[in-house]
Design a protein around this motif. Structure first.
Motif, PDB file in Angstrom:
ATOM      1  N   LYS A  91       0.831  -1.202   0.000  1.00 36.80           N
ATOM      2  CA  LYS A  91       0.000   0.000   0.000  1.00 36.80           C
ATOM      3  C   LYS A  91       0.865   1.250   0.000  1.00 36.80           C
ATOM      4  CE  LYS A  91      -4.073   1.852  -0.012  1.00 36.80           C
ATOM      5  NZ  LYS A  91      -5.025   1.597  -1.112  1.00 36.80           N
ATOM      6  N   LEU A  92       1.991   1.212   0.705  1.00 32.47           N
ATOM      7  CA  LEU A  92       2.911   2.349   0.705  1.00 32.47           C
ATOM      8  C   LEU A  92       3.401   2.631  -0.715  1.00 32.47           C
ATOM      9  CD1 LEU A  92       4.691   4.430   2.221  1.00 32.47           C
ATOM     10  CD2 LEU A  92       6.424   2.629   2.415  1.00 32.47           C
ATOM     11  N   ILE A  93       3.740   1.581  -1.441  1.00 32.07           N
ATOM     12  CA  ILE A  93       4.199   1.733  -2.826  1.00 32.07           C
ATOM     13  C   ILE A  93       3.093   2.318  -3.691  1.00 32.07           C
ATOM     14  CG2 ILE A  93       4.917   0.436  -4.881  1.00 32.07           C
ATOM     15  CD1 ILE A  93       6.233  -1.580  -2.873  1.00 32.07           C
ATOM     16  N   GLU A  94       1.878   1.805  -3.509  1.00 31.78           N
ATOM     17  CA  GLU A  94       0.735   2.303  -4.289  1.00 31.78           C
ATOM     18  C   GLU A  94       0.471   3.775  -3.995  1.00 31.78           C
ATOM     19  OE1 GLU A  94      -4.097   1.881  -4.163  1.00 31.78           O
ATOM     20  OE2 GLU A  94      -2.925   0.098  -3.670  1.00 31.78           O
ATOM     21  N   ILE A  95       0.436   4.115  -2.707  1.00 28.30           N
ATOM     22  CA  ILE A  95       0.177   5.510  -2.317  1.00 28.30           C
ATOM     23  C   ILE A  95       1.298   6.416  -2.810  1.00 28.30           C
ATOM     24  CG2 ILE A  95       0.049   7.078  -0.339  1.00 28.30           C
ATOM     25  CD1 ILE A  95      -1.392   4.864   1.200  1.00 28.30           C
ATOM     26  N   GLY A  96       2.525   5.969  -2.684  1.00 26.80           N
ATOM     27  CA  GLY A  96       3.666   6.771  -3.107  1.00 26.80           C
ATOM     28  C   GLY A  96       3.601   7.128  -4.584  1.00 26.80           C
ATOM     29  N   LEU A 153       9.168  11.138   3.653  1.00 26.97           N
ATOM     30  CA  LEU A 153       9.201  12.075   2.528  1.00 26.97           C
ATOM     31  C   LEU A 153       7.800  12.317   1.980  1.00 26.97           C
ATOM     32  CD1 LEU A 153      12.384  11.094   0.463  1.00 26.97           C
ATOM     33  CD2 LEU A 153      11.942  13.233   1.675  1.00 26.97           C
ATOM     34  N   LEU A 154       7.007  11.236   1.907  1.00 27.27           N
ATOM     35  CA  LEU A 154       5.640  11.380   1.409  1.00 27.27           C
ATOM     36  C   LEU A 154       4.838  12.326   2.310  1.00 27.27           C
ATOM     37  CD1 LEU A 154       4.514   7.808   0.254  1.00 27.27           C
ATOM     38  CD2 LEU A 154       4.626   9.880  -1.138  1.00 27.27           C
ATOM     39  N   VAL A 155       4.984  12.149   3.610  1.00 23.63           N
ATOM     40  CA  VAL A 155       4.272  13.016   4.554  1.00 23.63           C
ATOM     41  C   VAL A 155       4.713  14.465   4.379  1.00 23.63           C
ATOM     42  CG1 VAL A 155       4.006  13.597   6.996  1.00 23.63           C
ATOM     43  CG2 VAL A 155       3.849  11.208   6.261  1.00 23.63           C
ATOM     44  N   LYS A 156       6.003  14.670   4.215  1.00 22.78           N
ATOM     45  CA  LYS A 156       6.542  16.023   4.038  1.00 22.78           C
ATOM     46  C   LYS A 156       5.997  16.669   2.767  1.00 22.78           C
ATOM     47  CE  LYS A 156      10.926  18.452   3.293  1.00 22.78           C
ATOM     48  NZ  LYS A 156      12.401  18.303   3.199  1.00 22.78           N
ATOM     49  N   TYR A 157       6.065  15.926   1.658  1.00 22.99           N
ATOM     50  CA  TYR A 157       5.637  16.485   0.369  1.00 22.99           C
ATOM     51  C   TYR A 157       4.120  16.668   0.308  1.00 22.99           C
ATOM     52  CZ  TYR A 157      10.375  15.358  -1.276  1.00 22.99           C
ATOM     53  OH  TYR A 157      11.747  15.285  -1.436  1.00 22.99           O
ATOM     54  N   THR A 158       3.371  15.679   0.827  1.00 18.41           N
ATOM     55  CA  THR A 158       1.914  15.793   0.756  1.00 18.41           C
ATOM     56  C   THR A 158       1.391  16.860   1.717  1.00 18.41           C
ATOM     57  OG1 THR A 158       1.689  13.948   2.343  1.00 18.41           O
ATOM     58  CG2 THR A 158       1.554  13.414  -0.004  1.00 18.41           C
ATOM     59  N   GLN A 159       2.089  17.078   2.814  1.00 18.46           N
ATOM     60  CA  GLN A 159       1.690  18.157   3.712  1.00 18.46           C
ATOM     61  C   GLN A 159       1.834  19.504   3.012  1.00 18.46           C
ATOM     62  OE1 GLN A 159       0.306  17.987   6.981  1.00 18.46           O
ATOM     63  NE2 GLN A 159      -0.135  20.059   6.240  1.00 18.46           N
ATOM     64  N   ASP A 201      -6.396  15.189  -2.615  1.00 11.60           N
ATOM     65  CA  ASP A 201      -5.446  14.339  -3.351  1.00 11.60           C
ATOM     66  C   ASP A 201      -4.182  14.071  -2.537  1.00 11.60           C
ATOM     67  OD1 ASP A 201      -7.071  14.120  -5.565  1.00 11.60           O
ATOM     68  OD2 ASP A 201      -6.110  15.759  -6.669  1.00 11.60           O
ATOM     69  N   TYR A 202      -3.882  14.945  -1.602  1.00  8.19           N
ATOM     70  CA  TYR A 202      -2.629  14.827  -0.852  1.00  8.19           C
ATOM     71  C   TYR A 202      -2.809  14.286   0.577  1.00  8.19           C
ATOM     72  CZ  TYR A 202      -0.532  17.316  -4.706  1.00  8.19           C
ATOM     73  OH  TYR A 202      -0.088  17.660  -5.972  1.00  8.19           O
ATOM     74  N   ILE A 203      -3.991  13.788   0.860  1.00 11.44           N
ATOM     75  CA  ILE A 203      -4.231  13.193   2.182  1.00 11.44           C
ATOM     76  C   ILE A 203      -3.717  11.753   2.201  1.00 11.44           C
ATOM     77  CG2 ILE A 203      -5.988  12.436   3.821  1.00 11.44           C
ATOM     78  CD1 ILE A 203      -7.708  14.781   2.976  1.00 11.44           C
ATOM     79  N   ILE A 204      -2.975  11.409   3.247  1.00 12.02           N
ATOM     80  CA  ILE A 204      -2.552  10.021   3.487  1.00 12.02           C
ATOM     81  C   ILE A 204      -3.213   9.569   4.784  1.00 12.02           C
ATOM     82  CG2 ILE A 204      -0.629   8.470   3.984  1.00 12.02           C
ATOM     83  CD1 ILE A 204       1.211  10.340   2.489  1.00 12.02           C
ATOM     84  N   GLU A 234      -9.602   6.202   4.368  1.00 12.46           N
ATOM     85  CA  GLU A 234     -10.316   6.835   5.470  1.00 12.46           C
ATOM     86  C   GLU A 234     -11.232   5.824   6.137  1.00 12.46           C
ATOM     87  OE1 GLU A 234     -13.072  10.797   6.308  1.00 12.46           O
ATOM     88  OE2 GLU A 234     -12.611  10.179   4.251  1.00 12.46           O
ATOM     89  N   VAL A 235     -11.261   5.841   7.453  1.00  9.95           N
ATOM     90  CA  VAL A 235     -12.123   4.929   8.204  1.00  9.95           C
ATOM     91  C   VAL A 235     -13.283   5.718   8.789  1.00  9.95           C
ATOM     92  CG1 VAL A 235     -12.274   3.399  10.190  1.00  9.95           C
ATOM     93  CG2 VAL A 235     -10.232   3.369   8.759  1.00  9.95           C
TER      94      VAL A 235
END
Length: 229
Positions: A16-21, A189-195, A211-214, A222-223
């Protein structure tokens, strides 16, 4: 100083990390102009993409676990071969001295089936040593030096497999730790860039902001809590 255990920063799977990235990188490239003023460009996104590609090609824990299982099975099978060879000698010892005699007990095989791997090696060497000393007495029972040579060979093979098993366990731990560290680096890095992406679009475009929510959940989605009725 002892290194602290590495803990994953994200709750979802590596897949999932790969997919989200890859998904977020696509959004970042779409919005390159907006990211430029924050010092983020395609070079940095490509670097992240390269990290993700490398991460996706890493050996998984399932593979290293299977390798460990295979070598353990080989080791256990060899241990049983060794026990059979030892019993083959001890049957002759029992025929000569009786299985309740002090001479029989001197071989140290009373708990053979329950001995640990390390104890089994010690016992096997003891059987060879004592058996060699008593070979003259046991020839009449059909014991030959070849029986003892077989135990020595099996002991060496078993010892090598035991070492290989320990190495596989160590390799698995190292690879798993490296994988967690690599995954954490990507996630950070994903958190930094998407933030940054969220900050850009927070007041101007809800769709792009989303689009940038993780979501750091097991599913990566989302739960929604079920209301209590």
């Amino acid at each position: 100083m002892k290194k602290h255990e590495v803990v994953r920063l994200y709750n979802f799977s590596d897949a999932k990390l790969i997919e989200i990235g890859n998904e977020k990188i696509a959004f970042m490239r779409r919005d390159l102009d907006a990211f430029a003023s924050f010092g983020l460009d395609d070079t940095k996104f490509t670097e992240l993409e390269t990290k993700i590609t490398y991460f996706s090609n890493l050996v998984t824990d399932i593979e290293t676990s299977n390798e460990q299982v295979q070598i353990t099975e080989q080791k256990d099978a060899k241990a049983e071969e060794l026990r059979v060879a030892i019993r083959n000698v001890m049957t002759r010892v029992a025929q000569k001295y009786g299985n309740t005699s002090a001479r029989y007990a001197n071989y140290g095989t009373a708990t053979l089936s329950k001995q640990s791997d390390s104890d089994l090696i010690i016992t096997a060497k003891r059987v060879v040593r004592v058996g060699t000393a008593n070979l003259g007495d046991l020839v009449t029972e059909g014991l030959a030096s070849t029986h003892l040579d077989t135990i020595t060979t099996l002991t060496d093979e078993f010892g090598n497999l035991l070492i290989s098993q320990k190495l596989k366990i160590g390799e698995r731990d190292i690879k798993q730790e490296d994988r967690v560290e690599d995954g954490n680096a990507i996630y950070s890095l994903l958190v930094k860039y998407t933030q940054t992406g969220q900050d850009i679009w927070e007041t101007s475009d809800v769709a792009k902001y989303n689009d940038y929510i993780i979501y750091n959940t097991p599913s990566g989605e989302e739960v929604f809590e079920t209301p209590i009725v």
